[in-house]
Scaffold this motif. Structure first.
Motif, mmCIF file in Angstrom:
data_model
loop_
_atom_site.group_PDB
_atom_site.id
_atom_site.type_symbol
_atom_site.label_atom_id
_atom_site.label_comp_id
_atom_site.label_asym_id
_atom_site.label_seq_id
_atom_site.Cartn_x
_atom_site.Cartn_y
_atom_site.Cartn_z
ATOM 1 N N ARG A 231 48.725 -49.828 2.913
ATOM 2 C CA ARG A 231 49.426 -51.054 3.292
ATOM 3 C C ARG A 231 50.377 -51.505 2.194
ATOM 4 N NH1 ARG A 231 45.515 -55.428 5.613
ATOM 5 N NH2 ARG A 231 44.623 -55.175 3.530
ATOM 6 N N ASN A 232 49.885 -51.454 0.940
ATOM 7 C CA ASN A 232 50.710 -51.827 -0.211
ATOM 8 C C ASN A 232 50.499 -50.809 -1.320
ATOM 9 O OD1 ASN A 232 51.817 -54.494 0.645
ATOM 10 N ND2 ASN A 232 49.653 -55.047 0.716
ATOM 11 N N PRO A 233 51.548 -50.447 -2.046
ATOM 12 C CA PRO A 233 51.379 -49.502 -3.164
ATOM 13 C C PRO A 233 50.733 -50.198 -4.358
ATOM 14 C CG PRO A 233 53.646 -50.260 -3.053
ATOM 15 C CD PRO A 233 52.945 -50.867 -1.871
ATOM 16 N N HIS A 234 50.004 -49.420 -5.144
ATOM 17 C CA HIS A 234 49.326 -49.979 -6.312
ATOM 18 C C HIS A 234 49.494 -49.050 -7.504
ATOM 19 C CE1 HIS A 234 47.594 -53.131 -3.898
ATOM 20 N NE2 HIS A 234 47.145 -52.238 -3.045
ATOM 21 N N TRP A 235 49.384 -49.637 -8.699
ATOM 22 C CA TRP A 235 49.483 -48.856 -9.919
ATOM 23 C C TRP A 235 48.247 -47.979 -10.074
ATOM 24 C CZ3 TRP A 235 53.925 -48.590 -12.342
ATOM 25 C CH2 TRP A 235 54.830 -49.648 -12.251
ATOM 26 N N ALA A 236 48.450 -46.699 -10.217
ATOM 27 C CA ALA A 236 47.356 -45.768 -10.495
ATOM 28 C C ALA A 236 47.387 -45.418 -11.980
ATOM 29 C CB ALA A 236 47.496 -44.504 -9.656
ATOM 30 N N THR A 237 46.253 -45.572 -12.625
ATOM 31 C CA THR A 237 46.164 -45.258 -14.049
ATOM 32 C C THR A 237 45.930 -43.763 -14.229
ATOM 33 O OG1 THR A 237 45.236 -47.430 -14.530
ATOM 34 C CG2 THR A 237 44.908 -45.711 -16.180
ATOM 35 N N PRO A 238 46.777 -43.062 -14.968
ATOM 36 C CA PRO A 238 46.526 -41.634 -15.224
ATOM 37 C C PRO A 238 45.382 -41.461 -16.223
ATOM 38 C CG PRO A 238 48.510 -42.354 -16.366
ATOM 39 C CD PRO A 238 48.043 -43.533 -15.565
ATOM 40 N N ARG A 239 44.692 -40.369 -16.105
ATOM 41 C CA ARG A 239 43.591 -40.110 -17.040
ATOM 42 C C ARG A 239 44.082 -40.043 -18.480
ATOM 43 N NH1 ARG A 239 39.628 -35.613 -14.097
ATOM 44 N NH2 ARG A 239 38.849 -37.021 -12.448
ATOM 45 N N ILE A 241 47.465 -41.234 -20.610
ATOM 46 C CA ILE A 241 48.727 -41.945 -20.593
ATOM 47 C C ILE A 241 49.776 -41.118 -21.338
ATOM 48 C CG2 ILE A 241 49.903 -44.071 -21.295
ATOM 49 C CD1 ILE A 241 47.158 -45.461 -21.048
ATOM 50 N N ALA A 242 50.917 -40.923 -20.694
ATOM 51 C CA ALA A 242 51.988 -40.064 -21.221
ATOM 52 C C ALA A 242 51.513 -38.626 -21.408
ATOM 53 C CB ALA A 242 52.539 -40.617 -22.531
ATOM 54 N N GLY A 243 50.425 -38.294 -20.730
ATOM 55 C CA GLY A 243 49.873 -36.951 -20.832
ATOM 56 C C GLY A 243 49.187 -36.661 -22.150
ATOM 57 N N LEU A 244 49.034 -37.690 -22.993
ATOM 58 C CA LEU A 244 48.502 -37.481 -24.340
ATOM 59 C C LEU A 244 47.298 -38.360 -24.673
ATOM 60 C CD1 LEU A 244 51.917 -37.400 -26.276
ATOM 61 C CD2 LEU A 244 50.472 -35.420 -25.691
ATOM 62 N N LEU A 291 56.833 -51.068 -20.396
ATOM 63 C CA LEU A 291 56.871 -49.687 -20.863
ATOM 64 C C LEU A 291 55.686 -48.897 -20.314
ATOM 65 C CD1 LEU A 291 58.045 -47.458 -22.646
ATOM 66 C CD2 LEU A 291 56.743 -48.414 -24.574
ATOM 67 N N VAL A 292 54.520 -49.535 -20.280
ATOM 68 C CA VAL A 292 53.343 -48.890 -19.690
ATOM 69 C C VAL A 292 53.607 -48.551 -18.230
ATOM 70 C CG1 VAL A 292 50.909 -49.211 -19.073
ATOM 71 C CG2 VAL A 292 51.754 -50.017 -21.291
ATOM 72 N N GLU A 293 54.208 -49.489 -17.515
ATOM 73 C CA GLU A 293 54.509 -49.258 -16.101
ATOM 74 C C GLU A 293 55.476 -48.089 -15.922
ATOM 75 O OE1 GLU A 293 53.977 -54.021 -15.047
ATOM 76 O OE2 GLU A 293 55.967 -53.104 -15.040
ATOM 77 N N LEU A 294 56.463 -48.007 -16.789
ATOM 78 C CA LEU A 294 57.413 -46.902 -16.695
ATOM 79 C C LEU A 294 56.711 -45.562 -16.910
ATOM 80 C CD1 LEU A 294 60.291 -45.838 -16.442
ATOM 81 C CD2 LEU A 294 60.596 -46.252 -18.904
ATOM 82 N N LEU A 295 55.828 -45.502 -17.888
ATOM 83 C CA LEU A 295 55.072 -44.275 -18.134
ATOM 84 C C LEU A 295 54.226 -43.902 -16.923
ATOM 85 C CD1 LEU A 295 53.904 -44.854 -21.830
ATOM 86 C CD2 LEU A 295 55.577 -43.177 -21.041
ATOM 87 N N PHE A 296 53.531 -44.898 -16.351
ATOM 88 C CA PHE A 296 52.689 -44.638 -15.182
ATOM 89 C C PHE A 296 53.537 -44.151 -14.013
ATOM 90 C CE2 PHE A 296 48.770 -47.557 -16.088
ATOM 91 C CZ PHE A 296 48.599 -46.925 -17.298
ATOM 92 N N ALA A 297 54.687 -44.789 -13.795
ATOM 93 C CA ALA A 297 55.541 -44.414 -12.677
ATOM 94 C C ALA A 297 56.068 -42.993 -12.825
ATOM 95 C CB ALA A 297 56.709 -45.405 -12.551
ATOM 96 N N LEU A 298 56.457 -42.621 -14.034
ATOM 97 C CA LEU A 298 56.938 -41.266 -14.272
ATOM 98 C C LEU A 298 55.835 -40.245 -14.023
ATOM 99 C CD1 LEU A 298 59.032 -41.867 -17.525
ATOM 100 C CD2 LEU A 298 59.939 -41.143 -15.296
ATOM 101 N N ALA A 310 54.858 -48.950 -7.196
ATOM 102 C CA ALA A 310 53.966 -50.083 -7.401
ATOM 103 C C ALA A 310 54.673 -51.279 -8.013
ATOM 104 C CB ALA A 310 52.787 -49.660 -8.279
ATOM 105 N N TRP A 311 55.949 -51.123 -8.394
ATOM 106 C CA TRP A 311 56.691 -52.272 -8.905
ATOM 107 C C TRP A 311 56.747 -53.378 -7.843
ATOM 108 C CZ3 TRP A 311 59.030 -47.961 -11.719
ATOM 109 C CH2 TRP A 311 59.008 -48.139 -13.106
ATOM 110 N N ARG A 312 56.571 -52.983 -6.585
ATOM 111 C CA ARG A 312 56.590 -53.966 -5.506
ATOM 112 C C ARG A 312 55.302 -54.789 -5.468
ATOM 113 N NH1 ARG A 312 59.227 -50.204 -0.688
ATOM 114 N NH2 ARG A 312 60.456 -48.880 -2.058
#
Length: 527
Positions: A231-239, A241-244, A291-298, A310-312
């Motif tokens: 229904r709505n997009p949400h921020w997913a946290t990667p295991r 962050i930035a792959g590192l 900046l965290v959001e940009l990393l997650f989105a990428l 998820a910016w929405r």
């Protein structure tokens, strides 16, 4: 006539017992991770609890769940504080069956199974008719098959609700128009127990959380099509962050949680300085989390032009408090390859056409002959009579408790693991269990050395917490339970109440500031 005299109480009623520990009767509702730790803390004090478990097994959600389920955190964040999970390597994310085996090992090590009554469902928890403190517990039990159902009643001095945040006994299953005539199947995620259910079918998975992502990916291996419908997009946290950087270095370190406090405000009981710095720095902190959001989105493929952007949904911290999830790149990869179709919308009708379809709110249709609803679970307080329910005062956004544990207007009752959501919840339950024993079962015989504040003081604290949470957290049915990115601060508060040192990594100041807190850091707290 029902006895209601102990629904609203004075402070003394919360902390005085006239019976020695060995003769005290305590009921624990639920034989999952929280209930077993509650039983362990009680038994360590000479109290032999009665643990009521409605199913045929201990372990709660770990005993049986959807295909491929597991924890969202690495094993070092999902361990009993003084009982390591030796079967799994550090950094590995254990599967559900691995966790269930570990829970059995824990129960065997501390001889907890002898206190558990399996296949025993609590039907009522009522005030004792004789006017004495405590409760009358009414249960039904059956060994299955043609065996008769047995109803029993038992009087106890104290009750602990430890039925968990997610109980498969109360799935939240949406009612879809056309479902009765729909020739396909509509399941809750907890019923998706075999990938064969999706074989050759057009599968629509409803939900935007981890279980929905897991099931959509699993179904895509065998299904004709797999649609991830949110229904709505949400921020997913990667295991990582930035792959590192493992996410826990940000989410569970004092440094990371202090950043969250500066952005959204400190835990209500935090020092005055934390609240002052939040007032000064909350706006400068926004680009930091941007900046965290940009990393997650990428990492997740959810840049602004994506339907899953998820910016929405607002900033990453606020969204995490409503829809927390830690994901691998599996969903992103399968969407990119076309194995999973991500669609924003919601089902308004199931059509019994040939082929069957699900009609969405914007008029689109998607092929569908299996709907899997990863839509969570509902809370159930029906064991309590009306007068106790009125005193509990469950609101639309949940049950607000003192320290997520005590209902200030109800004596002889506590909640362990049922009304609190943290990242490393297994450690939280351990601390809650110790807190309950020390703060609520005091009697002058060495069991329980601390004491609760007055009900009025607890109500004031609850109102302060409620006002703070409602000022920025999403309006969800579980808002009252949410701790999450303030976990370390909540644990600090429990330990301070107990008179126990809360800086568990000291004297190593760098570790204390920058290393993630893990259950093992609380080794030695549990008796």
């Amino acid at each position: 006539m029902k006895n209601t005299s102990r629904s609203v109480v004075n402070a003394a009623a919360f902390r005085q017992f006239s019976t020695p520990a060995s003769s005290r009767k305590v009921a624990v509702l639920g034989g999952g991770v929280a209930g077993l730790q509650m039983a362990r803390s009680l038994k360590a004090r000479g109290i032999d609890p009665i643990v009521y478990e409605g199913t045929s097994h201990i372990g709660g959600v770990w005993a049986k769940n959807y295909v491929g389920f597991g924890v969202q955190v690495p094993k070092q964040l999902y361990e009993f504080p003084d009982f390591p999970m030796t079967s799994t390597a550090r950094g590995v994310f254990p599967s559900g069956p691995e966790v269930q085996a570990y829970v059995h090992d824990f129960a065997d090590a501390f001889k907890l199974k002898e206190s558990v009554r399996l296949n025993t469902q609590v039907q009522k928890l009522e005030r004792r008719a004789d006017g004495k403190p405590g409760w009358t517990v009414t249960t039904t039990s059956s060994t299955g098959g043609s065996a008769p159902t047995v109803t029993e009643m038992a009087d106890v001095d104290f009750a602990v609700v430890a039925t968990g945040m997610y109980s498969s006994a109360n799935p939240n299953l949406p009612a879809f128009e056309g479902a009765e005539a729909f020739p396909g199947s509509v399941l809750h995620s907890s019923q998706y127990l075999d990938s064969a259910l999706a074989k050759g079918k057009h599968v629509v998975v409803v939900g935007g959380g981890k279980s929905a992502a897991d099931i959509a990916c699993d179904a895509s291996d065998v299904a004709e099509s797999s649609t991830y419908l949110f229904r709505n997009p949400h921020w997913a946290t990667p295991r990582k962050i930035a792959g590192l950087i493992p996410f826990q270095y940000v989410f569970l370190s004092r440094f990371g949680q202090q950043l969250v406090s500066l952005f959204k405000g400190g835990w209500p009981s935090a020092p005055a300085g934390t609240h002052a710095f939040h007032s000064l720095l909350k706006w400068p902190m926004r680009p930091v989390f941007g900046l965290v959001e940009l990393l997650f989105a990428l990492q997740n493929g959810t840049l602004p032009w994506s339907s899953r952007s998820a910016w929405r949904s607002g900033d990453v911290v606020k969204d995490f408090y409503g829809f927390a999830q830690v994901l691998t790149t599996d969903l992103k990869d399968r969407i990119s390859s076309g194995l999973v179709t991500a669609t924003r919308g919601e089902i308004v009708k199931l059509n019994s056409t040939d082929p069957c379809t699900a009609e969405l709110s914007d008029g689109r249709t998607v092929p569908c002959d299996l709907v899997v609803c990863a839509t969570g679970f509902k809370k159930d307080y029906s064991v309590f009579p009306e007068d106790v329910l009125a005193a509990l005062n469950v609101e639309a956004d949940g049950l607000w408790l003192y320290r997520h544990t005590v209902p200030p207007r109800v004596a002889d009752l506590a909640f362990c693991g049922s009304e609190v959501a943290t990242i490393s919840n297994i450690a939280t339950y351990a601390l809650q269990a110790e807190w309950i024993c020390e703060m609520m079962l005091a009697s002058g015989d060495g069991v329980g050395d601390e004491s609760l504040p007055s009900p009025e003081a607890m109500l004031t604290s609850v109102e302060e917490h409620k006002e703070w949470a409602r000022s920025w957290m999403p309006d969800t049915p579980s808002r009252a339970a949410l701790v999450l990115l303030h976990q370390v601060h909540f644990h600090d508060r429990l330990l301070k109440d107990l008179g126990v040192g809360h800086r568990r990594k000291a004297p190593d100041l760098l570790a204390e500031a920058f290393m993630p807190y893990e259950p093992a850091d609380y080794d030695g707290i549990v008796k």
